[in-house]
Design a protein around this motif. Structure first.
Motif, PDB file in Angstrom:
ATOM      1  N   VAL A 166      48.007 -25.726  13.094  1.00  0.00           N
ATOM      2  CA  VAL A 166      49.255 -25.797  12.317  1.00  0.00           C
ATOM      3  C   VAL A 166      50.441 -25.513  13.236  1.00  0.00           C
ATOM      4  O   VAL A 166      51.433 -26.250  13.248  1.00  0.00           O
ATOM      5  CB  VAL A 166      49.236 -24.830  11.111  1.00  0.00           C
ATOM      6  CG1 VAL A 166      50.626 -24.666  10.511  1.00  0.00           C
ATOM      7  CG2 VAL A 166      48.250 -25.308  10.053  1.00  0.00           C
ATOM      8  N   GLN A 182      56.179 -28.032   3.705  1.00  0.00           N
ATOM      9  CA  GLN A 182      54.844 -27.500   3.991  1.00  0.00           C
ATOM     10  C   GLN A 182      54.253 -27.013   2.677  1.00  0.00           C
ATOM     11  O   GLN A 182      54.969 -26.407   1.879  1.00  0.00           O
ATOM     12  CB  GLN A 182      54.895 -26.313   4.948  1.00  0.00           C
ATOM     13  CG  GLN A 182      55.352 -26.642   6.335  1.00  0.00           C
ATOM     14  CD  GLN A 182      55.252 -25.421   7.213  1.00  0.00           C
ATOM     15  OE1 GLN A 182      54.156 -24.936   7.475  1.00  0.00           O
ATOM     16  NE2 GLN A 182      56.392 -24.913   7.651  1.00  0.00           N
ATOM     17  N   GLY A 219      50.259 -25.606   0.965  1.00  0.00           N
ATOM     18  CA  GLY A 219      48.830 -25.374   1.105  1.00  0.00           C
ATOM     19  C   GLY A 219      48.370 -24.336   0.096  1.00  0.00           C
ATOM     20  O   GLY A 219      49.091 -23.376  -0.191  1.00  0.00           O
ATOM     21  N   ARG A 231      46.617 -27.195   4.982  1.00  0.00           N
ATOM     22  CA  ARG A 231      48.079 -27.277   5.024  1.00  0.00           C
ATOM     23  C   ARG A 231      48.539 -28.717   5.152  1.00  0.00           C
ATOM     24  O   ARG A 231      48.045 -29.458   5.991  1.00  0.00           O
ATOM     25  CB  ARG A 231      48.592 -26.475   6.213  1.00  0.00           C
ATOM     26  CG  ARG A 231      50.083 -26.492   6.459  1.00  0.00           C
ATOM     27  CD  ARG A 231      50.850 -25.580   5.515  1.00  0.00           C
ATOM     28  NE  ARG A 231      50.408 -24.227   5.560  1.00  0.00           N
ATOM     29  CZ  ARG A 231      50.976 -23.254   6.265  1.00  0.00           C
ATOM     30  NH1 ARG A 231      52.041 -23.496   6.989  1.00  0.00           N
ATOM     31  NH2 ARG A 231      50.489 -22.044   6.231  1.00  0.00           N
TER      32      ARG A 231
END
Length: 157
Positions: free
Chosen positions: A41, A58, A60, A76
Motif C-alpha cells: 500500500v 482510499q 478498505g 485496500r
C-alpha cells in the motif's frame, strides 16, 4: 436448531475470512509480490506520486471489520487520477468521468504476501465509444502510467 445456527455461523465466517487470492481476469492486471500488505500500500502511494497522479480515494474494510471483532485479510482500494486527465476525459465524454478515479486494488494473500491488481484504464474506458480516438488515447496514456506505477510498487524495496 442450535446445531444448524452454529453451522451457518461457522460457514459464513469461513467464507468471509478465507476467500481465494486474486487471479487474472479479462481486462485486469494482477501482480503478485513478496511484500506485506502494508508495505505494498505504501509503495503504491509513493509510485502514484512519482508518476504524476494523485491518490484521490482510499477504502478498505479491514480495520472496520477488526473493530467489529472480525479478522479479514488486508484489503485496500486506492483511487488515482489528476485534474489534467479529468479535464481531458470530460472533453470527450461526460459519462466516462463516472470511472474516475481509476483504482488499484491491494489484497493480502493467504501466505501473508500481497497482490496488486487493477483494471487497465483502456478496459475501464472502453464502453464510452462517444469519446472516440481522443478518449482511447487518454486511456492508453493512463495504461502506461498504471503499468509504471505497478512495476515501481512491486519492485521497490
Amino acid at each position: 436448531m442450535l446445531r444448524i445456527a452454529c453451522l451457518v455461523v461457522a460457514l459464513l465466517t469461513a467464507t468471509v475470512t478465507h476467500a481465494d487470492d486474486l487471479s487474472a481476469r479479462d481486462g485486469w492486471m494482477v501482480v503478485p509480490t513478496g511484500k506485506s500488505h502494508d508495505q505494498l500500500v505504501s509503495d503504491v502511494k509513493a509510485a502514484v506520486k512519482e508518476n504524476g497522479l494523485i491518490v484521490v480515494t482510499q477504502a478498505g474494510p479491514t480495520k472496520a471489520a477488526a473493530a467489529r471483532g472480525i479478522t479479514i485479510p488486508g484489503n485496500r482500494v486506492i483511487g488515482v487520477f489528476n485534474n489534467d486527465f479529468a479535464v481531458r476525459v470530460l472533453a470527450t465524454s461526460t459519462a466516462a468521468m463516472i470511472e474516475a478515479p481509476v483504482r488499484f486494488y491491494v489484497t493480502e494473500n493467504a501466505d501473508g504476501t500481497a497482490t496488486l491488481s487493477y483494471k487497465t484504464p483502456s478496459f475501464v474506458f472502453a464502453p464510452y465509444t462517444e469519446g472516440g480516438t481522443e478518449l482511447l488515447a487518454i486511456a492508453q496514456e493512463l495504461d502506461s502510467r498504471f503499468d509504471a506505477i505497478a512495476k515501481a510498487a512491486a519492485s521497490s524495496q
